[in-house]
Design an enzyme around this catalytic site. Structure first.
Site: not given
Ligand SMILES: [Zn+2]
Length: 214
Positions: A35-36, A90, A86, A184
């Site tokens: 993620d991210d 955020h 996503h 992440h």
């Molecule tokens: Zn995230």
């Protein structure tokens, strides 16, 4: 002290059965997720690690980061990984009105579609930041054809109070066939990721697990 489950409790999976927590199977395969990103260096390093182990994964990207680093985003798909939404900034769904949340979610979708025709994507995937989403928000996302992907095993790589070794143990002690594992590809998590990811990939390979994209 932050509280989170390393292994998602079965009751949570049962109560929120409209979300994907894992992919029950008897085959030895797992689903690594990141993620991210995209994040310069961290995402590219992650891609190199995956390539070395012939592993495929799923990247839940922040729209703002796709906009800043479209070339890294393109690379994810070119190298055979899946990508997912996503949100653009955020957002925490619990703290955001449904209207604003969906607008931000659509902004991320638009950023993805600037890079790829939807035909190039296997399916429409969404992971709510922090795993926090209101029922009404998830209903709209699902209505737009998205699968909401949560996770089964949390590495806790984002938590700088967790040691790199603990992060590795969180994954290898809890992963099983069909698990969705969350890491992440962010700067904050990079110290833990650098230790845990290569060792996780080696562990999975030694134990006969394949890593597939969702
Ligand atoms: Zn995230």
């Amino acid at each position: 002290m932050k509280f989170y489950w390393i292994k998602t409790h079965f009751l949570i999976k049962k109560i929120f059965s409209g979300f994907v927590w894992d992919f029950p199977t008897t085959e030895k395969k797992v689903y690594l997720t990141f993620d991210d990103g995209p994040t310069p260096e961290v995402t590219e390093w992650t891609l190199d690690q995956l390539k070395q182990f012939d592993a495929k994964a799923t990247f839940f990207c922040i729209g703002e980061n796709i906009q800043k680093h479209p070339e890294i985003f393109q690379k994810l798909v070119q190298e055979g990984h899946s990508i997912g939404n996503h949100t653009f900034n955020h957002l925490n769904g619990w703290k955001t009105s449904t209207e604003n949340y969906i607008e931000n979610f659509k902004q991320c979708e638009a950023e993805i579609l600037k890079q790829f025709s939807i035909l190039h994507l296997k399916s429409k995937l969404f992971r709510p930041p922090y795993g926090k989403i209101k029922f009404g928000q998830s209903k709209i996302a699902k209505g737009m054809g998205y699968k909401i992907i949560m996770w089964d095993v949390l590495s806790a790589d984002f938590d700088t109070t967790v040691s790199p070794e603990k992060c590795l143990q969180n994954v290898i002690k809890n992963a099983k066939s069909g698990s969705v594992i969350i890491f992440h590809d962010s700067l904050k998590a990079s110290k833990n990721l650098e230790h845990a990811l290569p060792k996780t990939l080696a562990f999975l390979k030694e134990n006969g697990y394949k890593c597939e994209a969702i």
